[in-house]
Design an enzyme around this catalytic site. Structure first.
Site, PDB file in Angstrom:
ATOM      1  N   ASP A   1      30.340  68.603  59.167  1.00  0.00           N
ATOM      2  CA  ASP A   1      29.561  68.025  60.266  1.00  0.00           C
ATOM      3  C   ASP A   1      29.247  68.995  61.405  1.00  0.00           C
ATOM      4  O   ASP A   1      28.852  68.574  62.472  1.00  0.00           O
ATOM      5  CB  ASP A   1      30.243  66.775  60.855  1.00  0.00           C
ATOM      6  CG  ASP A   1      30.364  65.680  59.815  1.00  0.00           C
ATOM      7  OD1 ASP A   1      29.529  65.660  58.884  1.00  0.00           O
ATOM      8  OD2 ASP A   1      31.287  64.861  59.922  1.00  0.00           O
TER       9      ASP A   1
ATOM     10  N   SER B   1      60.635  76.888  25.510  1.00  0.00           N
ATOM     11  CA  SER B   1      59.411  77.658  25.806  1.00  0.00           C
ATOM     12  C   SER B   1      58.151  76.796  25.649  1.00  0.00           C
ATOM     13  O   SER B   1      57.385  76.960  24.708  1.00  0.00           O
ATOM     14  CB  SER B   1      59.314  78.908  24.940  1.00  0.00           C
ATOM     15  OG  SER B   1      59.626  78.656  23.591  1.00  0.00           O
TER      16      SER B   1
ATOM     17  N   ASN C   1      27.044  75.416  68.013  1.00  0.00           N
ATOM     18  CA  ASN C   1      25.983  74.441  67.757  1.00  0.00           C
ATOM     19  C   ASN C   1      26.200  73.151  68.564  1.00  0.00           C
ATOM     20  O   ASN C   1      27.258  72.919  69.113  1.00  0.00           O
ATOM     21  CB  ASN C   1      25.958  74.128  66.245  1.00  0.00           C
ATOM     22  CG  ASN C   1      24.718  73.353  65.838  1.00  0.00           C
ATOM     23  OD1 ASN C   1      23.693  73.386  66.533  1.00  0.00           O
ATOM     24  ND2 ASN C   1      24.794  72.643  64.727  1.00  0.00           N
ATOM     25  N   LYS C   2      25.160  72.341  68.552  1.00  0.00           N
ATOM     26  CA  LYS C   2      25.173  71.039  69.250  1.00  0.00           C
ATOM     27  C   LYS C   2      25.326  71.218  70.771  1.00  0.00           C
ATOM     28  O   LYS C   2      25.986  70.420  71.436  1.00  0.00           O
ATOM     29  CB  LYS C   2      26.275  70.134  68.688  1.00  0.00           C
ATOM     30  CG  LYS C   2      26.181  69.979  67.165  1.00  0.00           C
ATOM     31  CD  LYS C   2      26.940  68.802  66.621  1.00  0.00           C
ATOM     32  CE  LYS C   2      26.803  68.752  65.104  1.00  0.00           C
ATOM     33  NZ  LYS C   2      27.455  67.649  64.460  1.00  0.00           N
TER      34      LYS C   2
ATOM     35  N   LEU D   1      60.794  70.804  21.229  1.00  0.00           N
ATOM     36  CA  LEU D   1      61.354  69.913  22.244  1.00  0.00           C
ATOM     37  C   LEU D   1      62.878  70.002  22.261  1.00  0.00           C
ATOM     38  O   LEU D   1      63.502  70.419  21.279  1.00  0.00           O
ATOM     39  CB  LEU D   1      60.958  68.459  21.941  1.00  0.00           C
ATOM     40  CG  LEU D   1      59.469  68.124  22.050  1.00  0.00           C
ATOM     41  CD1 LEU D   1      59.211  66.729  21.481  1.00  0.00           C
ATOM     42  CD2 LEU D   1      59.014  68.192  23.508  1.00  0.00           C
TER      43      LEU D   1
END
Lengths: 630, 303
Positions: A32, A539, A163-164, A466
């Protein structure tokens, strides 16, 4: 009607096009702050917007515009439908426009925090940055973050667009206050060339024409500042560098080296050095389709031929022999992480620098940079948009320059080995000389000698699977058979090693990577000692098993996938770990809340859910027999 | 004369494009250059010749022929292939041709999808190309401004604008995973005006349709459509009139509107552009199928 003849305007234009240069810049700021509106304003006021585009923006303004149906110039820039709907810019967009003095390529980059990688992307090719600040808000954390990234990427010219100004009553005090705060921060980062301009993208004040409301401001307008910024870095006077892209061999009579000159001038007859091999040669011709050149400059894409028949290939750097680039396989430098998957030290990645691709690992994370406070924080991994200082190890020597001296030979990207996406970008600071100072002592009794003595070919049997799949049980049964057969072996069991070698490591992804690396290093030593090494470790990640494979010589690494379904392992649960993982008592448990990546091409698959350990061990022995290991 | 620092804008664009083409030639197993016969393709062809001089470009040309191009375009295409010595592959979606798909009978959206988007996918799969060089520019259309130079396509040829690889410096990531392909755009940073300036400076031949000449046209939905061949059926009350027109972009003739102009040479075109008020895509029927239509087509695999 008579045919149109070129006008005077046209002739002036054609003359200008041969001298007009190009400025690449980036716009950045918080959400913005009005970046898209500002670029839209630049395009609109420099009359680069065609009527049909404007008609469409007018229609869009009524549907999506943020200006209450009035012309919303941001819509000229915000291209994607998704962005229009959200009212924000979500990716880096490139625009071009030109004035009589210069052509411009603008990278418009998002202010959203999660899109910092896009900003770094836009900044990498920019000579200058416009940093936008909302005059009502002043210097925001995002402003500091963006300025830090700009500084890291070597941008030294900043236009601060406050800005603004229309919303703060065109106040000089506000402008000066913000300028002071910003310049103090920028100075810490060595960004000293700051031009601060008070603007209003909405009304156009000080964008192209001086603002009538801010009579107190006497500096350049935004466009004037862009047109006059002197960003030339004297690349012509820097030492010669050209990364070889391609070896051009259309026929036996021609062998040229194609590339884009990164810095320095080159002429036929110039002595050069081919790096990193550091072989000397001499330039004979600079070949282009428009005829041979007497001299070529930075930015030009050319083809060089050399006087000698030296070995040159893609990735080599042809360089000045008096000021050659550095040569190393280890560096310290900054790394910007750009992917959702965390960066894990020791994980193998691909690194592209210049035209060269090498294998790479981050060996040490020195610190993570808090880009707002510039504080240095300890870190074990890097997440998306983290910026860190680290050591990087390559699998070969490369030619390089520190990034601050030359972007082309000092900037690199990291690529994931599996998804092949770009995961990080870095800037080399300096070479670490550690490895090149340590010379390896060559011992007389070597691996082949030890193999002959033991009458076996050393190798690693890497059991992955596993928890509870039967890795250690099977490894044990295999070793019993090897012992009976008179073979020399050793089991490295991941679990047992956690009492010593790896006792400082936990179960996070980063620690698992380091765990595997250490075990692989030890396995490599044992292979060198001539042993058949049985590694039993979960691993879970493909990358690290690949890393272990690459550490060994061709054919030494045998990946054994102990394949038992999760339900089977969980039912067995020999150590009660699955139960604890299910109740949340232990975290990061493979298969439950931490992933297991099965091997894609294992050398051996053991169906551990269906067959006994003895049957599996026989299968492994049969494999080894078939491979003359025994 | 003031001493010139660095390269001029056009020289820099030229070098950048050459650099990109060379990266493609070395990084992919089977690259191809899409050749659409238009001015951007003409510039691409010249840049490719420069990039690999003194050799010929190490990839073939692919023309995805919708069978609805202007007759002069086909003549020009064959002439260029002859002159450059490059292999030219012409691919037509035969299924579409058998069904008689065309813009007049099936509408621009279906015609483009079948004869262009689907045809391109077919050709890429049939020949096993892993990279396609194309002449799209970022200034053509808003969604193109966000596209990378090396733009990844999924197995199904889709472009995912939210999942693009970051592209830093000139370090283009050319790595592909199984089934993925790359579209590469060497003219990304060029504008329409740059293209014409380069054509002027380098004396590059282009299809004569870009130059103004008396041509038979009818006015339909606000655009001037050329009566290019017999397949064009006149609607009741329509009478072709001869006007001095030229085309800013070239595609399928029923989808390409001409503009009234006297510009019959390159300098005149540039002069005209300097005072133009409408962008080049304005003449393309395809962009007006609805909001975000180009973005949608790109996601589906159109260039």
């Amino acid at each position: 009607m008579s045919p149109v003849t070129p006008s005077q305007e046209f002739r002036a234009y054609v003359n200008a096009r041969e001298t007009r240069d190009v400025l690449r810049f980036i716009t950045c700021g918080s959400v913005d702050d009005g970046k898209s509106t500002l670029i839209g304003r630049l395009l609109y006021e420099s009359k680069l917007v065609f009527q049909d585009q404007l008609d469409r923006v007018e229609a869009d303004s009524k549907r999506h515009g943020t200006q209450g149906g009035a012309l919303d110039l941001a819509l000229l820039v915000d291209g994607l439908q998704a962005e229009r709907e959200q009212g924000i810019t979500i990716d880096v967009a490139y625009r071009t426009f030109s004035t009589g003095k210069r052509s411009f390529i603008v990278a418009d980059t998002p202010g959203h925090e999660q899109y910092t990688r896009n900003m770094a992307t836009g900044a990498s090719t920019a000579d200058l940055a416009i940093v936008l600040i909302d005059a009502r808000k002043g210097v925001m954390p995002q402003t500091r973050r963006h300025t830090t990234i700009l500084a890291l990427l070597g941008i030294r010219h900043v236009i601060l667009a406050v800005n603004k100004m229309d919303l703060v009553g065109w106040s000089r005090t506000v402008h000066e206050g913000i300028t002071g705060v910003y310049c103090r921060f920028a100075k810490q980062l060595d960004v000293t060339n700051v031009t601060s301009i008070p603007v209003s993208a909405l009304t156009g004040g000080n964008v192209i024409k001086p603002s009538v409301e801010m009579g107190w401001y006497h500096g350049p307008t935004l466009l004037q500042a862009l047109e006059t910024a002197d960003v030339a870095t004297d690349r012509e006077r820097a030492p010669f560098r050209m990364s070889v892209q391609w070896v051009n061999r259309p026929d036996a009579g021609f062998r040229g080296f194609a590339g884009t000159i990164a810095s320095g001038l080159v002429r036929p007859g110039d002595p050069v050095l081919i790096c990193p091999a550091q072989k000397p040669s001499t330039v004979s011709r600079i070949v282009t389709a428009d005829g041979d050149l007497a001299c070529a400059r930075p930015g030009q894409a050319v083809t060089l031929t050399l006087a000698d028949d030296v070995d040159v290939s893609r990735g080599d750097v042809i360089a000045s022999p008096t000021k050659p680039p550095g040569r190393s396989d280890q560096f310290a430098g900054h790394l910007i992480w750009m992917h959702e998957n965390a960066m894990l030290p020791q994980r193998p990645y691909l690194l592209k620098i210049g035209t060269h691709v090498a294998g790479a690992q981050v060996t040490a994370l020195k610190y993570k940079l808090n880009v707002e406070s510039l504080e240095r924080v300890a870190a074990k991994t890097l997440a998306l948009n983290d910026i860190a200082y680290c050591n990087i190890n390559l699998d070969r020597q490369i030619a390089f320059d520190p990034y601050r001296e030359l972007k082309e030979t000092g900037g690199f990207i990291l690529i994931d080995r599996y998804t092949h996406t770009t995961v990080g970008a870095g800037m080399i600071d300096f070479a670490l000389r550690r490895a090149s100072n340590l010379t390896r002592h060559a011992f007389t009794v070597d691996k082949p000698a030890r193999s002959v003595q033991k009458n076996q070919k050393a190798c690693v049997l890497w059991f992955t699977g596993l928890s509870g799949s039967g890795k250690s049980t099977t490894a044990n049964a295999v070793e019993q058979r090897l012992y009976v057969l008179g073979r020399h072996s050793y089991v490295l069991d991941g679990e047992n090693l956690r009492h010593g070698l790896t006792e400082d490591l936990g179960f996070t992804a980063a620690d698992r990577v380091e765990n595997v690396r250490r075990i692989a290093e030890v396995a490599k030593l044992f292979v060198d000692a001539g042993l058949i090494v049985l590694v039993s470790v979960i691993s879970p990640f493909r990358d690290e098993r690949q890393m272990a494979r690459r550490m060994m010589e061709e054919g030494e690494f045998v990946e054994v996938f102990v394949d038992a379904p999760l339900e089977v392992c969980e039912r067995r649960d020999p150590k009660g770990l699955y139960r604890k993982a299910r109740t949340g008592e232990i975290k990061n448990f493979t298969g439950i809340d931490s992933p297991y990546e099965p091997p894609e091409n294992p050398d051996i698959v053991l169906k551990a859910g269906e067959r006994s350990a003895d049957e599996l061990a026989d299968q492994v022995i049969a494999y080894l027999r078939s491979r003359v290991e025994m | 004369m003031t001493k010139q620092r660095g390269l001029s804008h056009l020289d820099e664009l030229e070098s950048e494009s050459i650099h990109i083409m060379r990266e493609v030639a070395v990084s992919f197993a089977k690259p191809v250059m899409l050749y659409s016969i238009g001015k951007d393709s003409s510039v691409m062809l010249r840049l490719a010749q420069k990039a690999f001089h003194p050799g010929t470009p190490p990839f073939p040309l692919l023309h995805v022929d919708t069978t609805w191009k202007f007759p002069e375009m086909y003549d020009f295409r064959d002439r260029m292939a002859r002159e450059t010595g490059m292999e030219l592959i012409v691919h037509v979606n035969e299924e579409g041709r058998a069904q008689g798909i065309g813009p007049f009978t099936h509408g621009s959206a279906l015609h483009t999808d079948v004869m262009k988007t689907q045809a391109l996918k077919q050709a890429i799969e049939q020949y096993g190309f892993d990279a396609a060089l194309a002449g799209a520019r970022r200034d053509e259309e808003a969604s193109r401004a966000k596209e990378r130079v090396f733009s990844l396509r999924t197995r199904t040829h889709r472009w995912d604008p939210k999942n693009q690889r970051p592209e830093l410096w000139r370090l283009y990531n050319a790595h592909l995973s199984n089934g993925e392909t790359m579209r590469v755009f060497p003219l990304s940073n060029w504008t329409e005006l740059d293209v014409w300036n380069y054509i002027d400076r380098e004396k590059i031949p282009v299809v004569p349709l870009y130059f103004s000449a008396p041509r038979p046209v009818v006015r339909r939905e606000g655009t001037l459509m050329m009566v290019a061949d017999r397949r064009m059926k006149l609607e009741p009350g329509e009478e072709p009139e001869t006007k001095r027109v030229r085309f800013r972009t070239l595609g399928c003739y029923p989808l390409t509107g001409g503009i009234e102009s006297d510009a019959d040479n390159v300098p005149a075109i540039i002069s005209e552009m300097l005072s133009a008020t409408e962008s080049e895509r304005q003449g393309r029927v395809i962009d007006r199928d609805g909001e975000g239509s180009m973005e949608r087509k790109k996601q589906e695999g159109y260039f």
